[in-house]
Write an enzyme that holds these catalytic residues in place. Structure first.
Site, PDB file in Angstrom:
ATOM      1  N   TYR A   1       0.886  -1.173   0.000  1.00 39.09           N
ATOM      2  CA  TYR A   1       0.000   0.000   0.000  1.00 39.09           C
ATOM      3  C   TYR A   1       0.921   1.220   0.000  1.00 39.09           C
ATOM      4  O   TYR A   1       0.858   2.058   0.870  1.00 39.09           O
ATOM      5  CB  TYR A   1      -0.843  -0.093   1.283  1.00 39.09           C
ATOM      6  CG  TYR A   1      -2.096   0.736   1.385  1.00 39.09           C
ATOM      7  CD1 TYR A   1      -3.036   0.790   0.369  1.00 39.09           C
ATOM      8  CD2 TYR A   1      -2.361   1.455   2.556  1.00 39.09           C
ATOM      9  CE1 TYR A   1      -4.202   1.519   0.513  1.00 39.09           C
ATOM     10  CE2 TYR A   1      -3.524   2.184   2.714  1.00 39.09           C
ATOM     11  CZ  TYR A   1      -4.450   2.204   1.683  1.00 39.09           C
ATOM     12  OH  TYR A   1      -5.606   2.921   1.848  1.00 39.09           O
TER      13      TYR A   1
ATOM     14  N   HIS B   1      -2.387   7.454  -2.911  1.00 36.79           N
ATOM     15  CA  HIS B   1      -3.496   6.484  -2.889  1.00 36.79           C
ATOM     16  C   HIS B   1      -3.986   6.267  -1.455  1.00 36.79           C
ATOM     17  O   HIS B   1      -5.199   6.281  -1.199  1.00 36.79           O
ATOM     18  CB  HIS B   1      -3.043   5.157  -3.501  1.00 36.79           C
ATOM     19  CG  HIS B   1      -4.070   4.069  -3.377  1.00 36.79           C
ATOM     20  ND1 HIS B   1      -5.235   4.077  -4.123  1.00 36.79           N
ATOM     21  CD2 HIS B   1      -4.133   2.953  -2.611  1.00 36.79           C
ATOM     22  CE1 HIS B   1      -5.953   3.006  -3.807  1.00 36.79           C
ATOM     23  NE2 HIS B   1      -5.316   2.311  -2.888  1.00 36.79           N
TER      24      HIS B   1
ATOM     25  N   GLN C   1     -15.216  -5.133   0.037  1.00 36.86           N
ATOM     26  CA  GLN C   1     -14.061  -4.686   0.835  1.00 36.86           C
ATOM     27  C   GLN C   1     -14.484  -3.768   1.979  1.00 36.86           C
ATOM     28  O   GLN C   1     -14.046  -3.933   3.125  1.00 36.86           O
ATOM     29  CB  GLN C   1     -13.071  -3.958  -0.092  1.00 36.86           C
ATOM     30  CG  GLN C   1     -11.834  -3.428   0.605  1.00 36.86           C
ATOM     31  CD  GLN C   1     -10.968  -2.586  -0.344  1.00 36.86           C
ATOM     32  OE1 GLN C   1     -11.274  -2.439  -1.523  1.00 36.86           O
ATOM     33  NE2 GLN C   1      -9.897  -2.027   0.179  1.00 36.86           N
TER      34      GLN C   1
END
Ligand code: MN
Length: 394
Positions: A108, A113, A221
């Site tokens: 990640y 993001h 998710q």
């Protein structure tokens, strides 16, 4: 024998020489390199049975010195006369998953993001990043068997979801199916349990790089991820490109990572933290909609591998760790549609039709290039997938 040539400025000249696995009808899959639009069988070219196998694992397991030597051998062999039996047109072969995926971890590593997703998933928090984010590369373990090669159809996943206004969970096909444009790093030689890979040695363990589309069901998710992280929203499929670009082909693409502040702990500290200047593009139904820049990634591949093993966890030949969605600071540099459309609130027009998330029949293609040796450009090929529907009650 034949003499091969490739046009100047081709993305698959001698500076690239990616590895893949191909077959022609009636033959079992074997290892090849790509030279221009030709696929060259390495067992025949080099007279070496290591490559007469349906995966790269045996070769990758031979280690860094051997990777350097073989790259020089291929270069030399392609400059001379090549056995005609070794050469196939790209359009005439089937390309397969290039290696047996051992364990798979997804990181990640993009600050842009992680910040965007923090704002979308945890609205109202003053800091979109969690307190750990700048101290360690956050990641989760994924499902190796769900990794497929470019061209494989992606079946829309079914699962539980519960939106903020739903009184109870619903079960059905994901209504918020998304992409994540990433790079995947292939571990060539791993580490035994209890012997972490030092961050400065990580580049001797990383064999190469693939394009990686981490298909993601945002509704599944969002409902499932607390408190243990992604599970079924991610584990149904991820698409990789069929060509593994050697890390050795990307020396000229190394760039400094963005400044890391606060300073990282010593096991993550590199004398010269390196990222890669890889420029990606995301094509949606024939239209390029996003151009994510890998160079903007906060955590480097070496830091991710060092972190992955620092607790003594073993890695193996064929392990794959992906970078996480690659997003730059600009809207057109985001690497997922949930960011592009801001959670679906800002639809975009794609190839003449309005879109938020993926519809059945939609096709997404990732491509990328990077600077190569001597002013050349290295191509990564493509990672392509089309969404298909299956009626789960059938
Ligand atoms: Mn991902």
């Amino acid at each position: 024998m034949t003499n091969l040539s490739v046009p100047a400025h081709d993305l698959f000249e001698l500076h690239n020489l990616p590895y893949g696995v191909y077959s022609v009808p009636g033959q079992t899959p074997r290892v090849a390199t790509r030279y221009g639009d030709q696929v060259v069988d390495l067992a025949i070219l080099l007279g070496d049975d290591t490559f007469a196998q349906p995966s790269l694992n045996a070769f990758m397991g031979q280690g860094h010195d051997r990777w350097v030597a073989v790259r020089a051998e291929i270069t030399e062999a392609l400059r001379g006369d090549v056995p005609e039996a070794a050469v196939h047109d790209l359009g005439e072969v089937t390309l397969h998953l290039p290696f047996e995926v051992a364990d798979y971890v997804d990181f990640y590593a993009s600050e842009h993001h992680a910040s965007n997703l923090g704002r979308l998933f945890r609205p109202g928090n003053p800091d979109p990043l969690m307190p750990n984010w700048k101290h360690l590369p956050v990641g989760y373990h994924g499902r190796s068997a769900s990794i497929v090669v470019s061209g494989a159809d992606i079946v829309r996943p079914w699962g539980q979801r519960k939106g903020p206004r739903d009184p109870a969970p619903l079960f059905g096909p994901s209504a918020r199916l998304d992409i994540e444009a990433e790079l995947g790093f292939v571990v060539g030689t791993g580490n035994p349990m209890g012997k972490p890979i030092p961050v400065e040695e990580a580049d001797r363990h990383i064999f190469g790089v693939v394009l990686f589309n981490d298909w993601s069901a945002r509704d599944i998710q969002a409902w499932e991820y607390v408190p243990l992280g992604p599970n079924l929203g991610k584990s149904f499929a991820s698409t990789i490109s069929p060509w593994v670009v050697p890390l050795l082909a990307l020396d000229a693409a190394r760039v400094a990572t963005p400044a890391q502040e606060p300073a990282v702990l010593p096991y993550l500290a590199l004398a010269h933290p390196w990222g890669l200047d890889v420029s990606l593009e995301v094509e949606w139904n024939g239209e390029i909609v996003l151009r994510p820049p890998y160079a903007a990634m906060y955590w480097s591949p070496a830091q991710m591998l060092a972190h992955l093993t620092v607790n003594g966890a073993p890695t193996r030949t064929g392990d794959l760790f992906a970078s996480g969605t690659i997003s730059g600071p600009e809207k057109h540099q985001r690497g997922a549609f949930i960011e592009l459309t801001w959670g679906g609130a800002e639809p975009v027009v794609v190839a003449g039709a309005e879109r938020t998330f993926l519809q059945d029949g939609d096709e997404v293609v990732l491509r990328a290039t990077a600077p190569g040796a001597g002013g050349t450009t290295v191509g990564f090929g493509e990672a392509r997938g089309r969404i298909v529907d299956t009626k789960q009650e059938d």
